[in-house]
Design a protein around this motif. Structure first.
Motif, PDB file in Angstrom:
ATOM      1  N   TYR A 479       0.839  -1.203   0.000  1.00 42.94           N
ATOM      2  CA  TYR A 479       0.000   0.000   0.000  1.00 42.94           C
ATOM      3  C   TYR A 479       0.876   1.256   0.000  1.00 42.94           C
ATOM      4  N   VAL A 480       0.466   2.241  -0.797  1.00 43.58           N
ATOM      5  CA  VAL A 480       0.937   3.615  -0.625  1.00 43.58           C
ATOM      6  C   VAL A 480      -0.255   4.369  -0.067  1.00 43.58           C
ATOM      7  N   PHE A 481      -0.180   4.731   1.210  1.00 40.88           N
ATOM      8  CA  PHE A 481      -1.329   5.274   1.931  1.00 40.88           C
ATOM      9  C   PHE A 481      -1.101   6.766   2.190  1.00 40.88           C
ATOM     10  N   ILE A 482      -1.829   7.604   1.432  1.00 37.44           N
ATOM     11  CA  ILE A 482      -1.702   9.059   1.550  1.00 37.44           C
ATOM     12  C   ILE A 482      -2.812   9.574   2.448  1.00 37.44           C
ATOM     13  N   SER A 483      -2.449  10.331   3.463  1.00 36.15           N
ATOM     14  CA  SER A 483      -3.466  10.828   4.384  1.00 36.15           C
ATOM     15  C   SER A 483      -2.938  12.042   5.134  1.00 36.15           C
ATOM     16  N   HIS A 484      -3.871  12.933   5.516  1.00 38.77           N
ATOM     17  CA  HIS A 484      -3.501  14.010   6.427  1.00 38.77           C
ATOM     18  C   HIS A 484      -3.842  13.648   7.864  1.00 38.77           C
ATOM     19  N   ASP A 485      -4.445  12.471   8.056  1.00 43.40           N
ATOM     20  CA  ASP A 485      -4.822  12.010   9.392  1.00 43.40           C
ATOM     21  C   ASP A 485      -3.687  11.154   9.946  1.00 43.40           C
ATOM     22  N   LEU A 486      -2.898  11.730  10.836  1.00 43.30           N
ATOM     23  CA  LEU A 486      -1.732  11.017  11.359  1.00 43.30           C
ATOM     24  C   LEU A 486      -2.130   9.821  12.207  1.00 43.30           C
ATOM     25  N   LYS A 487      -3.319   9.865  12.788  1.00 42.70           N
ATOM     26  CA  LYS A 487      -3.774   8.707  13.569  1.00 42.70           C
ATOM     27  C   LYS A 487      -3.997   7.505  12.653  1.00 42.70           C
ATOM     28  N   VAL A 488      -4.517   7.744  11.468  1.00 46.46           N
ATOM     29  CA  VAL A 488      -4.730   6.671  10.501  1.00 46.46           C
ATOM     30  C   VAL A 488      -3.397   6.105  10.032  1.00 46.46           C
ATOM     31  N   ILE A 489      -2.443   7.000   9.729  1.00 46.23           N
ATOM     32  CA  ILE A 489      -1.118   6.548   9.299  1.00 46.23           C
ATOM     33  C   ILE A 489      -0.442   5.758  10.417  1.00 46.23           C
ATOM     34  N   GLY A 490      -0.579   6.213  11.645  1.00 44.95           N
ATOM     35  CA  GLY A 490       0.002   5.498  12.775  1.00 44.95           C
ATOM     36  C   GLY A 490      -0.587   4.107  12.949  1.00 44.95           C
ATOM     37  N   ALA A 491      -1.853   3.947  12.553  1.00 43.45           N
ATOM     38  CA  ALA A 491      -2.505   2.642  12.692  1.00 43.45           C
ATOM     39  C   ALA A 491      -2.177   1.701  11.545  1.00 43.45           C
ATOM     40  N   MET A 492      -1.879   2.244  10.344  1.00 40.32           N
ATOM     41  CA  MET A 492      -1.787   1.413   9.146  1.00 40.32           C
ATOM     42  C   MET A 492      -0.373   1.217   8.610  1.00 40.32           C
ATOM     43  N   ALA A 493       0.520   2.186   8.795  1.00 42.80           N
ATOM     44  CA  ALA A 493       1.774   2.194   8.038  1.00 42.80           C
ATOM     45  C   ALA A 493       2.921   1.491   8.757  1.00 42.80           C
ATOM     46  N   HIS A 494       3.815   0.911   7.948  1.00 45.61           N
ATOM     47  CA  HIS A 494       5.093   0.406   8.451  1.00 45.61           C
ATOM     48  C   HIS A 494       6.139   1.523   8.434  1.00 45.61           C
ATOM     49  N   ARG A 495       6.193   2.226   7.292  1.00 50.67           N
ATOM     50  CA  ARG A 495       7.103   3.360   7.160  1.00 50.67           C
ATOM     51  C   ARG A 495       6.305   4.594   6.765  1.00 50.67           C
ATOM     52  N   VAL A 496       6.896   5.760   6.971  1.00 51.15           N
ATOM     53  CA  VAL A 496       6.222   7.005   6.638  1.00 51.15           C
ATOM     54  C   VAL A 496       7.207   7.957   5.980  1.00 51.15           C
ATOM     55  N   ALA A 497       6.716   8.706   4.997  1.00 54.24           N
ATOM     56  CA  ALA A 497       7.474   9.782   4.369  1.00 54.24           C
ATOM     57  C   ALA A 497       6.711  11.083   4.589  1.00 54.24           C
ATOM     58  N   VAL A 498       7.386  12.084   5.119  1.00 50.85           N
ATOM     59  CA  VAL A 498       6.761  13.364   5.421  1.00 50.85           C
ATOM     60  C   VAL A 498       7.137  14.353   4.319  1.00 50.85           C
ATOM     61  N   MET A 499       6.095  14.914   3.639  1.00 46.10           N
ATOM     62  CA  MET A 499       6.339  15.818   2.509  1.00 46.10           C
ATOM     63  C   MET A 499       6.020  17.259   2.870  1.00 46.10           C
ATOM     64  N   ARG A 500       6.850  18.137   2.328  1.00 48.41           N
ATOM     65  CA  ARG A 500       6.597  19.573   2.462  1.00 48.41           C
ATOM     66  C   ARG A 500       7.112  20.271   1.212  1.00 48.41           C
ATOM     67  N   ASP A 501       6.237  21.037   0.556  1.00 48.92           N
ATOM     68  CA  ASP A 501       6.609  21.787  -0.651  1.00 48.92           C
ATOM     69  C   ASP A 501       7.270  20.898  -1.697  1.00 48.92           C
ATOM     70  N   GLY A 502       6.743  19.687  -1.877  1.00 49.04           N
ATOM     71  CA  GLY A 502       7.237  18.797  -2.910  1.00 49.04           C
ATOM     72  C   GLY A 502       8.427  17.951  -2.526  1.00 49.04           C
ATOM     73  N   ASN A 503       8.986  18.168  -1.339  1.00 49.02           N
ATOM     74  CA  ASN A 503      10.157  17.427  -0.880  1.00 49.02           C
ATOM     75  C   ASN A 503       9.805  16.485   0.260  1.00 49.02           C
ATOM     76  N   VAL A 504      10.518  15.358   0.349  1.00 48.68           N
ATOM     77  CA  VAL A 504      10.419  14.489   1.515  1.00 48.68           C
ATOM     78  C   VAL A 504      11.428  14.989   2.549  1.00 48.68           C
ATOM     79  N   VAL A 505      10.913  15.524   3.654  1.00 49.16           N
ATOM     80  CA  VAL A 505      11.797  16.116   4.663  1.00 49.16           C
ATOM     81  C   VAL A 505      12.246  15.098   5.704  1.00 49.16           C
ATOM     82  N   GLU A 506      11.501  13.979   5.805  1.00 53.68           N
ATOM     83  CA  GLU A 506      11.846  12.951   6.776  1.00 53.68           C
ATOM     84  C   GLU A 506      11.149  11.656   6.385  1.00 53.68           C
ATOM     85  N   ALA A 507      11.852  10.528   6.526  1.00 53.79           N
ATOM     86  CA  ALA A 507      11.264   9.234   6.181  1.00 53.79           C
ATOM     87  C   ALA A 507      11.893   8.151   7.047  1.00 53.79           C
ATOM     88  N   GLY A 508      11.096   7.106   7.314  1.00 53.53           N
ATOM     89  CA  GLY A 508      11.607   6.003   8.109  1.00 53.53           C
ATOM     90  C   GLY A 508      10.493   5.235   8.787  1.00 53.53           C
TER      91      GLY A 508
END
Length: 532
Positions: A479-508
């Motif tokens: 799954y590539v799970f795009i959401s603005h709900d961090l609670k949903v991402i926390g429940a579903m994701a193994h890894r996360v990429a945080v985007m800002r202005d088109g860039n990934v500022v943090e991932a892991g």
């Protein structure tokens, strides 16, 4: 107790044999904030639309009085004078509510000119100010954008700006923050509160908030009414109802929370989707000297690298306009990429041809953010969900296709009576479930989910997340799970990429990043989520 600004008494709305609203009575005083909550299809939106007399092909009985005047017997001409001026509405699906042929500035300005008699220049200035107040960056540029050029969250903010343009006495807000990220959601709440406190207008704007976001209800509303299957089952002060709900349905709603349900990814799991240095650019006009414009390039996605393994969920988070949905289109091969590569199972997407490309499409499915615009209004649910089977599984006869469609609809919480119905006959949340069913019916290898639960109430959201987790375990999907709900991402994701202005500022790893973020932007997002 002051006299009610809006008084609904024994409202019933019937569509043929279906009683969508059954005897609802509700009063709202000037300046009061009332929330109407309930599951998708409970009659919330129909109730709101009935106030403005926008329900079509229905039998409406009872009484709706606004400022002492009966609305159900008013002429259509008189109602047009009220809509947008005294009573305004933020609609649930901004892409279908906005006219695709006009800029957002023209659409906001039209309301101002019609009801306030402003000149086009005055209306444009006010439109820019409203866009800025609702959190849209570069409002001087965005005012000339068309709806398709904005993200889902930005379109929602345009709808809010349009509704607030004439300072209405009553604001009907139907899921006003559904497509908004946590930081902008907080801004919108503060904006609505600020407008109510504005002593210059002295109008005491009342708000009827229709939402499935219980955290928003707790933060914003003074009273709350709960609907189930068209019936108002419980109402009262927010604090009292949240602390001691009396009705079993209310208790069930309040207990619905996303629960983490992920299995570890196998060390030998192959990489299904691999993207390197993906960049998406658009031509744009930039301010020049002496009022002239010059050509420029807007980087929506800037050199993003990521991968998804079999059985893994990659969460992508960020504020509205950060490039999340554009990145999703690039991963699907549906976006013109000026630089970079995307590979599926080790093969570049551009190298798939003929039958191979058809197989690729069945393995790489998507659930779009806006369920209404992504579903054909001219096709029944059976045809919408079964269309992919007809193309990719030609060996199945009509009976076998129907059986698979019924099975997948049942998985997402819909029964076989949905087969012969059309998208407009369903609520927003039900349409989202249809979109999910359409993607799942082909049993893909990769599923890209662009805000798949944003239109769902909390109980159905919990069910759909559990469904997606179960399907992932059963079929080992990525799954590539795009959401603005961090609670949903926390429940579903193994890894996360945080985007800002088109860039990934943090991932892991999602648990590590949520527990100890290294980037200041990530810390701001998490702080906003905790306070929402």
């Amino acid at each position: 107790m002051s006299e009610a600004l809006l008084s609904i008494d024994n409202l019933r709305v019937r569509f043929g044999d279906t009683l969508a609203v059954d005897g609802v009575s509700l009063d709202i005083r000037a300046g009061e904030r009332v929330a109407l909550v309930g599951e998708s299809g409970s009659g919330k939106s129909v109730t709101a639309l009935s106030i403005l007399r926008l329900v079509r092909d229905a039998e409406v009985t009872g009484s709706i009085r606004f400022a002492g005047e009966e609305l159900l017997t008013k002429s259509e001409h008189a109602m047009r004078g009220l809509r947008g001026s005294d009573i305004a509405m933020i609609f649930q699906e901004p892409m279908t509510a906005l006219n695709p042929l006009y800029t957002v500035g023209d659409q906001i300005g039209e309301t101002i000119q019609l009801h306030d008699g402003a000149t086009p220049r005055e209306a444009r200035v006010r439109a820019i100010a409203l866009l800025a107040r609702t959190g849209i960056t570069e409002p001087e540029r965005r005012v000339d954008s068309y709806p398709h050029q904005l993200s889902g969250g930005q379109r929602q903010r345009v709808m809010i700006a349009m509704a607030l343009a004439c300072r209405p006495r009553l604001l009907l807000a139907d899921e006003p923050t559904t497509a908004l990220d946590v930081t902008i959601r907080a801004q919108i709440v503060e904006l609505l509160l600020e407008l109510q406190r504005d002593e210059a207008e002295k109008r005491g704007m009342a708000v009827l908030l229709i939402t499935h976001d219980l955290n928003l209800v707790r933060r914003f509303a003074e009273r709350v009414a709960v609907m189930e299957k068209g019936v108002l089952v419980e109402s009262g002060a927010v604090d009292a109802l949240f602390e001691a709900p009396q009705h079993p349905y209310t208790q069930r709603l309040l207990q619905s929370r996303p629960k983490r349900s992920v299995l570890p990814v196998l060390p030998i799991a192959p990489v299904l989707l691999d993207a390197k240095d993906v960049r998406v650019e658009y031509p744009t006009r930039l301010p020049g000297v002496a009022g002239w414009f010059k050509r420029g390039r807007f980087k929506a996605v800037d050199d993003v690298t990521l991968s998804v393994r079999q059985g893994e969920t990659l969460g992508i988070v960020g504020e509205s306009g950060s490039g999340k949905s554009t990145l999703a289109m690039a991963l699907l091969g549906l976006q013109r990429i000026s630089h970079g590569s995307v590979e599926f199972q080790g093969k570049p997407l551009d190298d798939f041809r003929g039958r191979e490309k058809t197989v690729l499409r069945s393995n790489l499915q998507v659930v779009f953010q806006d369920p209404f615009s992504s579903l054909s209004p001219r096709q029944t649910v059976e045809r919408i969900v079964g269309e992919g089977l007809a193309l990719h599984r030609p060996e199945l006869d009509a009976a076998a296709r129907r059986a698979k469609v019924i099975a997948v609809l049942r998985e997402v919480g819909l029964d076989r009576t949905a087969l012969t119905r059309y998208p407009h006959e369903f609520s927003g949340g039900q349409r989202q479930r249809i979109a999910i069913a359409r993607a799942l019916v082909l049993e893909p290898s990769i599923l890209i989910l662009d805000e798949p639960t944003s239109a769902l109430d909390v109980s159905i959201q919990t069910q759909v997340l559990a469904l997606l987790a179960d399907i992932q375990r059963k079929h080992n999907l990525g799954y590539v799970f795009i959401s603005h709900d961090l609670k949903v991402i926390g429940a579903m994701a193994h890894r996360v990429a945080v985007m800002r202005d088109g860039n990934v500022v943090e991932a892991g790893d999602v648990e590590k990043i949520f527990a100890k973020p290294s980037d200041e932007y990530t810390r701001k997002l998490l702080a906003a989520a905790l306070n929402s």
